[in-house]
Enzyme design. Structure first.
Site, PDB file in Angstrom:
ATOM      1  N   GLU A   1       0.819  -1.217   0.000  1.00  0.00           N
ATOM      2  CA  GLU A   1       0.000   0.000   0.000  1.00  0.00           C
ATOM      3  C   GLU A   1       0.853   1.268   0.000  1.00  0.00           C
ATOM      4  O   GLU A   1       0.529   2.236  -0.679  1.00  0.00           O
ATOM      5  CB  GLU A   1      -0.929  -0.014   1.219  1.00  0.00           C
ATOM      6  CG  GLU A   1      -1.944   1.109   1.251  1.00  0.00           C
ATOM      7  CD  GLU A   1      -3.021   0.987   0.190  1.00  0.00           C
ATOM      8  OE1 GLU A   1      -3.873   1.897   0.117  1.00  0.00           O
ATOM      9  OE2 GLU A   1      -3.029  -0.004  -0.567  1.00  0.00           O
TER      10      GLU A   1
ATOM     11  N   THR B   1     -13.008   6.823 -12.785  1.00  0.00           N
ATOM     12  CA  THR B   1     -11.991   6.407 -11.830  1.00  0.00           C
ATOM     13  C   THR B   1     -12.374   5.130 -11.102  1.00  0.00           C
ATOM     14  O   THR B   1     -11.527   4.442 -10.543  1.00  0.00           O
ATOM     15  CB  THR B   1     -11.706   7.531 -10.812  1.00  0.00           C
ATOM     16  OG1 THR B   1     -10.615   7.153  -9.981  1.00  0.00           O
ATOM     17  CG2 THR B   1     -12.921   7.777  -9.924  1.00  0.00           C
TER      18      THR B   1
END
Length: 281
Positions: A84, A189
């Site tokens: 991440e 998106t």
């Protein structure tokens, strides 16, 4: 607005050599900066930024997209999945979980559509193999709690099915109707498909329809200094004329010889892999 923002990104956030596939210096990298000074603010880059090459493809900055994608892909190769947050100074994850995010796959898909270089098919195959190897469970695919030990969490994010799997499917379904008419659609998106035909890009009204009608504000009186209401006649302003937003091709042509070579030239690719602790292609 986008042009101005993108120029700002390149001026203040970009580090490394001036050009992706030529010149000298470190591999280009977009970093987090202080918005007031432009100085480097943090030394980590998060997995969401792996979608930026897709934005660069849509803008037509293909060479830059190749460079940005190569960096994120090689972080993936280092661990087998994309952490991440990755600290590019210490070369280690700051946040080590992997929640099956789609951003790197999205950029891989769009770069293949733009270049038709089979390198991106190999990237997609590796992504599929690693997702199956490390995240597949009896009842689905699980978030990886730590890319170092590949421990799993008891959850699967919805965007794995709606985005990650969708882009992987489209990457390999070369005859998909969408891929045959790629220039007629765009993804949001969140991976939703929108048509971008001329019918939807031209306003169905005329300026004259609005230029003669008073605004809501004109129906109210304006209060004078004495407290009395004063009626001010409405003066219609000339409506601005907007030109339809017609997309023009702006992608630099990728030379035919490069369709079957590494998108990032070999010396630069080797420099990148070595800087991230990878020795092989």
């Amino acid at each position: 607005m986008f042009n101005e923002s993108y120029n700002g990104f390149k001026q203040y956030l970009r580090r490394g050599r001036t050009h992706c596939n030529s010149g000298y210096g470190d591999h280009p990298l977009y970093v987090n900066v202080d918005m007031h000074s432009g100085n480097t603010y943090t030394y980590w880059i998060d997995a969401l930024q792996a979608s930026f090459p897709a934005v660069q493809v849509l803008f037509g900055d293909i060479e830059e997209a190749i460079c940005t994608h190569a960096w994120h892909y090689n972080v993936w190769k280092r661990y087998g999945l994309l952490p991440e947050r990755f600290n590019w100074q210490r070369l280690s994850p700051d946040v080590a979980f992997y929640p099956l995010r789609p951003e790197l796959v999205e950029s891989t898909y769009l770069l293949y559509q733009a270049t038709k270089n089979p390198f991106y098919l190999h990237v997609g195959r590796e992504i599929i193999q690693n997702i199956n190897a490390y995240t597949k469970t009896k009842c689905g695919y699980a978030t990886v709690h730590d890319v170092i030990d590949m421990s799993l969490e008891d959850r699967m994010e919805s965007f794995f099915l709606s985005e990650t799997c969708k882009y992987l499917y489209l990457l390999f379904d070369l005859d998909n109707p969408l891929n045959k008419q790629f220039s007629k659609y765009i993804f949001t998106t969140e991976g939703h498909l929108l048509p971008i035909g001329s019918k939807l890009r031209t306003k169905p009204w005329t300026d004259e329809e609005f230029s003669s009608k008073p605004s809501c504000a004109s129906s109210f009186g304006k209060e004078s200094l004495s407290g009395d209401s004063v009626n001010i006649p409405y003066v219609a302003k000339e409506a601005p004329i907007f030109k339809p937003n017609i997309t023009q091709p702006s992608c630099d042509a990728i030379d035919e010889a490069r369709h079957y070579l590494l998108p990032l030239r070999t010396p630069y690719y080797l420099q990148l892999t070595e800087s991230l602790g990878l020795k092989e292609l």
